[in-house]
Motif scaffolding. Structure first.
Motif, short mmCIF file in Angstrom:
data_model
loop_
_atom_site.label_atom_id
_atom_site.label_comp_id
_atom_site.label_asym_id
_atom_site.label_seq_id
_atom_site.Cartn_x
_atom_site.Cartn_y
_atom_site.Cartn_z
N ALA A 148 0.88 -1.59 -0.27
CA ALA A 148 0.08 0.34 0.00
C ALA A 148 0.68 1.46 0.46
CB ALA A 148 -0.85 0.01 1.33
N ASP A 149 2.15 1.00 0.35
CA ASP A 149 2.82 2.24 0.62
C ASP A 149 4.00 2.58 -0.55
OD1 ASP A 149 4.65 -0.09 0.40
OD2 ASP A 149 5.89 0.88 1.19
N VAL A 150 3.44 1.74 -1.77
CA VAL A 150 3.17 2.66 -3.44
C VAL A 150 2.55 2.91 -4.11
CG1 VAL A 150 4.84 1.46 -5.70
CG2 VAL A 150 5.60 0.94 -3.45
N GLY A 151 2.30 4.10 -4.56
CA GLY A 151 1.18 4.72 -5.54
C GLY A 151 0.57 4.99 -6.65
N GLY A 152 0.07 5.00 -6.86
CA GLY A 152 -0.43 5.12 -8.30
C GLY A 152 -1.38 3.40 -8.63
N PRO A 153 -1.63 3.09 -9.88
CA PRO A 153 -2.51 1.93 -10.62
C PRO A 153 -1.03 1.06 -11.86
CG PRO A 153 -3.21 3.80 -11.89
CD PRO A 153 -1.97 4.69 -11.02
N SER A 154 0.15 1.56 -11.69
CA SER A 154 0.77 0.97 -12.91
C SER A 154 0.93 -0.12 -12.71
CB SER A 154 1.81 1.76 -13.39
OG SER A 154 2.72 1.98 -12.20
N ALA A 155 0.85 -0.92 -11.43
CA ALA A 155 1.39 -2.07 -10.87
C ALA A 155 -0.08 -3.87 -11.50
CB ALA A 155 1.55 -1.73 -9.86
N GLY A 156 -0.96 -2.34 -11.74
CA GLY A 156 -2.34 -3.87 -11.70
C GLY A 156 -2.03 -5.43 -12.57
N LEU A 157 -1.02 -5.29 -13.67
CA LEU A 157 -1.08 -6.29 -14.77
C LEU A 157 0.44 -7.26 -14.00
CD1 LEU A 157 -0.45 -7.73 -16.26
CD2 LEU A 157 1.11 -6.57 -18.01
N LEU A 158 1.03 -6.72 -12.88
CA LEU A 158 1.85 -7.93 -12.26
C LEU A 158 1.19 -8.03 -10.79
CD1 LEU A 158 5.29 -7.83 -12.85
CD2 LEU A 158 3.54 -6.16 -14.05
N PHE A 159 0.30 -7.63 -10.47
CA PHE A 159 -0.25 -7.25 -9.20
C PHE A 159 -1.22 -8.89 -9.45
CE2 PHE A 159 0.12 -4.08 -6.13
CZ PHE A 159 0.62 -4.17 -5.78
N SER A 160 -2.47 -9.03 -10.34
CA SER A 160 -3.16 -9.87 -11.12
C SER A 160 -1.70 -11.01 -11.58
CB SER A 160 -3.98 -9.47 -12.90
OG SER A 160 -4.83 -8.79 -12.53
N LEU A 161 -0.93 -11.08 -12.11
CA LEU A 161 0.13 -11.80 -12.86
C LEU A 161 0.46 -13.07 -11.35
CD1 LEU A 161 2.14 -10.36 -15.73
CD2 LEU A 161 0.52 -12.48 -15.62
N GLY A 162 0.75 -12.44 -10.55
CA GLY A 162 1.76 -12.97 -9.39
C GLY A 162 0.26 -13.21 -8.62
N ILE A 163 -1.10 -13.20 -8.27
CA ILE A 163 -2.62 -13.98 -7.78
C ILE A 163 -2.29 -15.30 -8.54
CG2 ILE A 163 -4.59 -13.92 -7.98
CD1 ILE A 163 -4.12 -10.83 -6.76
N VAL A 164 -1.86 -14.85 -10.30
CA VAL A 164 -2.25 -16.15 -11.72
C VAL A 164 -1.23 -17.55 -10.94
CG1 VAL A 164 -2.30 -17.08 -13.46
CG2 VAL A 164 -3.29 -15.00 -13.07
N ASP A 165 -0.68 -16.70 -10.78
CA ASP A 165 1.18 -17.87 -10.75
C ASP A 165 1.15 -18.23 -9.31
OD1 ASP A 165 3.36 -19.31 -11.08
OD2 ASP A 165 4.80 -17.28 -10.75
N LYS A 166 0.32 -17.70 -7.78
CA LYS A 166 -0.07 -18.27 -6.83
C LYS A 166 -0.57 -19.03 -6.82
CE LYS A 166 2.57 -15.72 -2.74
NZ LYS A 166 3.20 -15.92 -2.22
N LEU A 167 -1.31 -19.08 -7.50
CA LEU A 167 -2.81 -19.98 -7.02
C LEU A 167 -2.18 -21.15 -8.56
CD1 LEU A 167 -6.06 -17.16 -7.01
CD2 LEU A 167 -4.95 -19.30 -4.95
N ASP A 168 -1.92 -20.65 -10.06
CA ASP A 168 -1.78 -21.61 -10.38
C ASP A 168 -1.23 -21.91 -10.65
OD1 ASP A 168 -4.04 -23.33 -12.37
OD2 ASP A 168 -3.82 -21.89 -13.59
N GLY A 169 0.10 -21.22 -10.88
CA GLY A 169 1.45 -21.37 -12.17
C GLY A 169 1.22 -21.18 -13.55
N ASP A 170 1.83 -22.06 -14.38
CA ASP A 170 1.83 -21.60 -15.36
C ASP A 170 0.66 -22.39 -16.01
OD1 ASP A 170 2.60 -24.49 -15.63
OD2 ASP A 170 4.92 -24.34 -16.50
#
Length: 260
Positions: A148-170
């Motif tokens: 939360a301490d990093v501002g702005g909306p530009s990390a959205g794609l990387l957050f989504s990819l991180g969730i996908v990798d955590k739950l399903d990998g490739d």
């Protein structure tokens, strides 16, 4: 009394020179930006996992997914002409219109609050996009993002990819990253559409500095990303979360992926 022409020209030049001198040191509506921090969304921040999931099993991950940022002078910081000229030819810096970086306007504190709010929205939207991609019901699990301490909306794609990798990998038992350090940028919509951001050329430098070999970039910003592309950093253009996942899966299989 009529002054000789050379004298008259000299007298007239004094106020003009004065105006140029004032203009040279007057504050201008620009900011100076440089490569900022990057953060691995698969890792930890301040002792907490950046992505924490409850209600579903997560998988251990290898490799990194690094969100990227730029660092810019604040909205209240004054920048004058000599400073702009000094940074204009520095490839590690960028001169950007103030409204392009601080579109919401306001004081330093107001801008900071706005950026943190945008980050919070981005994290919520990234969760929606990732769970939608995986066809998972958000009622069945909870995703908490601790950055939360990093501002702005530009990390959205990387957050989504991180969730996908955590739950399903490739999707085939392996890591979405393939063990690589992947970096990138891009906003995300609830349906997984990737949007453009600012400062892409600076973000590629930050990515390379922190060990990335692949950089995911919104397709519309390919030319900006190529402008100061560090050697050895592979650009992969994407327009959606599906594009990004498919590209990373293809890299893992040794296949050709789209290029800018």
């Amino acid at each position: 009394m009529r002054l000789p022409r050379p004298t008259a020209l000299a007298v007239c030049a004094v106020p003009v020179i004065g105006l140029f001198a004032v203009a040279a040191f007057a504050p201008l509506p620009f900011v100076i930006a440089q490569p900022g921090l990057t953060a691995d969304v698969l890792g930890e921040r301040d002792g907490k996992a950046v992505i924490a999931v409850s209600g579903a099993a997560t998988r251990p991950t290898k490799g990194q997914l690094r969100m990227t940022t730029i660092q810019a002078t604040g909205p209240s910081t004054t920048v004058n002409l000599p400073e702009l000229v000094g940074h204009w030819f520095d490839t590690t810096r960028a001169v950007m219109p103030k409204e392009a970086v601080y579109s919401s306007g306001g004081s330093d504190k107001e801008i900071e609050a706005h950026n943190l709010e945008e980050m919070a929205k981005s994290q919520s939207t990234a969760t929606q996009a990732a769970l939608g991609f995986l066809h998972k019901d958000p009622k069945d699990l909870k995703v908490q993002l601790n950055l939360a301490d990093v501002g702005g909306p530009s990390a959205g794609l990387l957050f989504s990819l991180g969730i996908v990798d955590k739950l399903d990998g490739d999707g085939s038992g392996g890591d979405l990253t393939g063990g690589r350090t992947i970096a990138g940028t891009g906003t995300i919509s609830p349906d997984g559409e990737v949007g453009a951001v600012g400062g892409v050329a600076l973000k590629t430098q930050a990515a390379k500095r922190d060990g990335a070999t692949v950089f995911l970039v919104p397709k519309a910003e390919c030319s900006d990303a190529r402008s100061e592309l560090p050697e050895g950093l592979q650009l992969v253009p994407v327009t959606s979360l599906t594009d990004a996942v498919n590209a990373l899966r293809a890299l893992n299989r040794g296949e050709t992926v789209p290029a800018c």
